[in-house]
Design a protein around this motif. Structure first.
Motif, PDB file in Angstrom:
ATOM      1  N   PRO A   1      24.933  57.438  49.413  1.00  0.00           N
ATOM      2  CA  PRO A   1      25.152  55.844  49.085  1.00  0.00           C
ATOM      3  C   PRO A   1      26.176  55.046  50.021  1.00  0.00           C
ATOM      4  O   PRO A   1      26.976  55.826  50.615  1.00  0.00           O
ATOM      5  CB  PRO A   1      25.783  56.041  47.484  1.00  0.00           C
ATOM      6  CG  PRO A   1      25.334  57.207  47.107  1.00  0.00           C
ATOM      7  CD  PRO A   1      25.526  58.241  48.386  1.00  0.00           C
ATOM      8  N   HIS A   2      26.166  53.830  49.853  1.00  0.00           N
ATOM      9  CA  HIS A   2      27.280  53.128  50.489  1.00  0.00           C
ATOM     10  C   HIS A   2      28.311  52.648  49.560  1.00  0.00           C
ATOM     11  O   HIS A   2      28.050  52.436  48.230  1.00  0.00           O
ATOM     12  CB  HIS A   2      26.391  51.694  51.004  1.00  0.00           C
ATOM     13  CG  HIS A   2      27.444  50.812  51.531  1.00  0.00           C
ATOM     14  ND1 HIS A   2      27.626  50.598  53.001  1.00  0.00           N
ATOM     15  CD2 HIS A   2      28.109  49.854  51.183  1.00  0.00           C
ATOM     16  CE1 HIS A   2      28.629  49.643  53.356  1.00  0.00           C
ATOM     17  NE2 HIS A   2      28.695  49.146  52.084  1.00  0.00           N
ATOM     18  N   PHE A   3      29.435  52.799  50.020  1.00  0.00           N
ATOM     19  CA  PHE A   3      30.811  52.934  49.044  1.00  0.00           C
ATOM     20  C   PHE A   3      31.367  51.762  49.494  1.00  0.00           C
ATOM     21  O   PHE A   3      31.840  51.393  50.595  1.00  0.00           O
ATOM     22  CB  PHE A   3      31.468  54.157  48.925  1.00  0.00           C
ATOM     23  CG  PHE A   3      30.656  55.072  48.541  1.00  0.00           C
ATOM     24  CD1 PHE A   3      30.509  55.463  47.147  1.00  0.00           C
ATOM     25  CD2 PHE A   3      30.222  56.329  49.360  1.00  0.00           C
ATOM     26  CE1 PHE A   3      29.960  56.411  46.617  1.00  0.00           C
ATOM     27  CE2 PHE A   3      29.766  57.398  48.913  1.00  0.00           C
ATOM     28  CZ  PHE A   3      29.239  57.253  47.392  1.00  0.00           C
ATOM     29  N   GLN A   4      31.999  50.731  48.502  1.00  0.00           N
ATOM     30  CA  GLN A   4      32.902  49.791  48.733  1.00  0.00           C
ATOM     31  C   GLN A   4      34.246  49.728  47.789  1.00  0.00           C
ATOM     32  O   GLN A   4      33.613  50.307  46.615  1.00  0.00           O
ATOM     33  CB  GLN A   4      32.023  48.422  48.845  1.00  0.00           C
ATOM     34  CG  GLN A   4      31.013  48.087  49.793  1.00  0.00           C
ATOM     35  CD  GLN A   4      30.465  46.993  50.054  1.00  0.00           C
ATOM     36  OE1 GLN A   4      31.042  45.887  49.152  1.00  0.00           O
ATOM     37  NE2 GLN A   4      29.519  46.750  50.618  1.00  0.00           N
ATOM     38  N   THR A   5      35.108  49.048  48.160  1.00  0.00           N
ATOM     39  CA  THR A   5      36.060  48.930  47.007  1.00  0.00           C
ATOM     40  C   THR A   5      36.992  47.639  47.515  1.00  0.00           C
ATOM     41  O   THR A   5      36.930  47.126  48.482  1.00  0.00           O
ATOM     42  CB  THR A   5      37.268  50.077  47.107  1.00  0.00           C
ATOM     43  OG1 THR A   5      37.995  50.045  46.050  1.00  0.00           O
ATOM     44  CG2 THR A   5      37.965  49.985  48.419  1.00  0.00           C
ATOM     45  N   LEU A   6      37.427  47.022  46.446  1.00  0.00           N
ATOM     46  CA  LEU A   6      38.272  45.780  46.317  1.00  0.00           C
ATOM     47  C   LEU A   6      39.723  46.185  45.435  1.00  0.00           C
ATOM     48  O   LEU A   6      39.179  46.416  43.952  1.00  0.00           O
ATOM     49  CB  LEU A   6      37.485  44.585  45.995  1.00  0.00           C
ATOM     50  CG  LEU A   6      38.368  43.160  45.632  1.00  0.00           C
ATOM     51  CD1 LEU A   6      38.971  42.808  47.261  1.00  0.00           C
ATOM     52  CD2 LEU A   6      37.652  42.244  45.400  1.00  0.00           C
ATOM     53  N   ILE A   7      40.578  46.263  45.932  1.00  0.00           N
ATOM     54  CA  ILE A   7      41.944  46.211  44.996  1.00  0.00           C
ATOM     55  C   ILE A   7      42.604  45.181  45.012  1.00  0.00           C
ATOM     56  O   ILE A   7      43.110  44.481  46.080  1.00  0.00           O
ATOM     57  CB  ILE A   7      42.823  47.421  45.482  1.00  0.00           C
ATOM     58  CG1 ILE A   7      41.785  48.776  45.463  1.00  0.00           C
ATOM     59  CG2 ILE A   7      44.006  47.744  44.775  1.00  0.00           C
ATOM     60  CD1 ILE A   7      42.585  49.905  46.372  1.00  0.00           C
ATOM     61  N   THR A   8      42.937  44.491  43.766  1.00  0.00           N
ATOM     62  CA  THR A   8      43.698  43.480  43.759  1.00  0.00           C
ATOM     63  C   THR A   8      44.965  43.416  42.797  1.00  0.00           C
ATOM     64  O   THR A   8      45.050  44.300  41.858  1.00  0.00           O
ATOM     65  CB  THR A   8      42.666  41.956  43.176  1.00  0.00           C
ATOM     66  OG1 THR A   8      42.280  42.455  41.916  1.00  0.00           O
ATOM     67  CG2 THR A   8      41.821  41.913  44.156  1.00  0.00           C
ATOM     68  N   TYR A   9      45.946  42.680  43.139  1.00  0.00           N
ATOM     69  CA  TYR A   9      47.096  42.607  42.304  1.00  0.00           C
ATOM     70  C   TYR A   9      47.652  41.239  42.207  1.00  0.00           C
ATOM     71  O   TYR A   9      47.636  40.665  43.122  1.00  0.00           O
ATOM     72  CB  TYR A   9      48.194  43.557  42.936  1.00  0.00           C
ATOM     73  CG  TYR A   9      49.247  43.914  42.339  1.00  0.00           C
ATOM     74  CD1 TYR A   9      49.582  44.463  41.022  1.00  0.00           C
ATOM     75  CD2 TYR A   9      50.834  43.077  42.802  1.00  0.00           C
ATOM     76  CE1 TYR A   9      50.620  44.719  40.298  1.00  0.00           C
ATOM     77  CE2 TYR A   9      51.857  43.289  42.193  1.00  0.00           C
ATOM     78  CZ  TYR A   9      51.763  44.025  40.707  1.00  0.00           C
ATOM     79  OH  TYR A   9      53.246  43.933  40.054  1.00  0.00           O
ATOM     80  N   SER A  10      48.211  41.013  41.219  1.00  0.00           N
ATOM     81  CA  SER A  10      49.038  39.566  41.000  1.00  0.00           C
ATOM     82  C   SER A  10      50.211  39.810  40.117  1.00  0.00           C
ATOM     83  O   SER A  10      50.453  40.529  39.054  1.00  0.00           O
ATOM     84  CB  SER A  10      48.064  38.985  39.856  1.00  0.00           C
ATOM     85  OG  SER A  10      48.544  37.367  39.575  1.00  0.00           O
ATOM     86  N   THR A  11      51.355  39.130  40.817  1.00  0.00           N
ATOM     87  CA  THR A  11      52.491  39.102  40.081  1.00  0.00           C
ATOM     88  C   THR A  11      53.275  38.086  40.237  1.00  0.00           C
ATOM     89  O   THR A  11      52.894  36.975  41.044  1.00  0.00           O
ATOM     90  CB  THR A  11      53.374  40.510  40.900  1.00  0.00           C
ATOM     91  OG1 THR A  11      54.687  40.322  40.214  1.00  0.00           O
ATOM     92  CG2 THR A  11      53.670  39.865  42.258  1.00  0.00           C
ATOM     93  N   THR A  12      54.028  37.620  39.348  1.00  0.00           N
ATOM     94  CA  THR A  12      54.736  36.023  39.227  1.00  0.00           C
ATOM     95  C   THR A  12      56.346  36.480  39.225  1.00  0.00           C
ATOM     96  O   THR A  12      56.697  37.152  38.386  1.00  0.00           O
ATOM     97  CB  THR A  12      54.464  35.332  37.963  1.00  0.00           C
ATOM     98  OG1 THR A  12      52.894  35.140  38.162  1.00  0.00           O
ATOM     99  CG2 THR A  12      55.148  34.011  38.161  1.00  0.00           C
ATOM    100  N   ILE A  13      56.906  35.668  39.942  1.00  0.00           N
ATOM    101  CA  ILE A  13      58.440  35.959  40.100  1.00  0.00           C
ATOM    102  C   ILE A  13      58.974  34.464  40.117  1.00  0.00           C
ATOM    103  O   ILE A  13      58.978  33.761  41.237  1.00  0.00           O
ATOM    104  CB  ILE A  13      59.000  36.496  41.591  1.00  0.00           C
ATOM    105  CG1 ILE A  13      58.396  37.869  41.567  1.00  0.00           C
ATOM    106  CG2 ILE A  13      60.316  36.692  41.576  1.00  0.00           C
ATOM    107  CD1 ILE A  13      58.575  38.802  42.975  1.00  0.00           C
TER     108      ILE A  13
END
Length: 321
Positions: free
Chosen positions: A147-159
């Motif tokens: 198969p063809h593999f893909q990934t997306l990793i996201t992160y959100s932080t508030t300071i």
């Protein structure tokens, strides 16, 4: 399905109403972009079917939601030559395309979300354009063992008043030469970040691929040269938005490029080396109408020195009730 589990189905269809492209023609079929089943719950999110790809999606999200495309006006396509106005959703980032397969997104883990996809693989380097018929060897890579593999990793932080949203994305697929055990491994990797400070937003990102095209990752004859080597390329973008009351003012720049291989240089093959987009937009938000004005200044350049340019102006309004 229960208090915490939701099942839904989604169908997205595109159809051109362009005068020049003759939509009444019998061969101008409706284009099913998305068509999938989705299951959401404490376990995360599962999608089965055809949906937008994950690779470069981080960059697309950061730009398309502040553009005329997100307001329902869309972007023109098929403007002569190499369809210069297509695939500019990320204003320099390649369009992620639409893929059939299985998608999984984890629940939010303290602001971290991981998306993974196992997708229907594609034949890489199949020569469909006359300019690449000189490289028939690219058609030999037609086996798709995995198969063809893909990934997306996201992160959100508030300071305090500062919100930071970094992301990382990637793809990998193995392809095989017909009639032999030879394989190649096209891949891509990229990342970026959006920063929000009050009424001001800035974003930037980039990507690198081994086995790529200018428009959509992996698809196209130019991914493989005449010596059966993967071409590589890179891209980047930067964009900003400032909100003044009911008005958003936005601007950005992006480009993606395709590098010549040793085979290309030896045989003086004139591949398309870079596409650039300078864009600006103004949105005026009223209730229930948002007015949009947007300019895209698009440029292509080939290694042989040829250039192509077009300016696309979008004017319109979006109504929500």
């Amino acid at each position: 399905m229960s208090e915490n589990v939701k099942a839904s189905a989604y169908l997205g269809v595109a159809y051109s109403i362009s005068t020049e492209d003759a939509p009444p023609a019998t061969n101008n079929n409706w284009d099913i972009r998305n068509g999938y089943l989705e299951l959401e719950g404490p376990f995360g999110d599962i999608v089965i079917g055809r949906s937008v790809g994950l690779y470069t999606l981080g960059g697309i999200i950061s730009t398309i939601n502040i553009s005329s495309a997100a307001m329902g006006l869309g972007n023109t396509c098929g403007v002569g030559g190499n369809n210069l106005s297509c695939y500019t959703s990320g204003y320099g980032v390649k369009f992620p395309g639409f893929w059939a397969g299985f998608y999984y997104t984890t629940p939010s883990l303290g602001g971290l979300k991981i998306k993974l996809a196992a997708l229907d693989p594609v034949t890489v380097g199949s020569a469909t354009s006359p300019m690449f018929m000189m490289m028939p060897t690219s058609q030999l890579w037609s086996r798709k063992p995995l198969p063809h593999f893909q990934t997306l990793i996201t992160y959100s932080t508030t300071i305090g008043s500062l919100t930071i949203n970094p992301y990382f994305n990637g793809f990998w697929q193995q392809i095989g030469k017909a009639g032999s055990g030879d394989t190649l491994n096209p891949f891509g990797t990229g990342g970026g970040v959006d920063v929000f400070v009050g009424a001001f937003k800035i974003g930037a990102g980039g990507s690198y691929e081994k086995g790529t095209t200018l428009y959509v990752p992996l698809f196209g004859a130019e991914a493989i040269d005449g010596n059966n080597q993967l071409r590589d390329g890179a891209g980047f973008y930067a964009q900003a938005r400032y909100t003044i009351g009911q008005v958003d003012v936005m601007a950005g720049y992006g480009q993606s490029g395709l590098n010549r291989s040793a085979f290309d240089t030896t045989n003086n093959i004139d591949i398309n080396k870079v596409q650039r987009n300078i864009w600006g937009a103004v949105q005026y938000h009223t209730d229930p109408i948002t007015w949009v004005a947007e300019l895209n200044s698009l440029h292509h350049e080939w290694y042989g020195g040829e250039k192509q340019a077009v300016e696309v102006i979008s004017l319109g309004a979006s109504f929500a009730y």
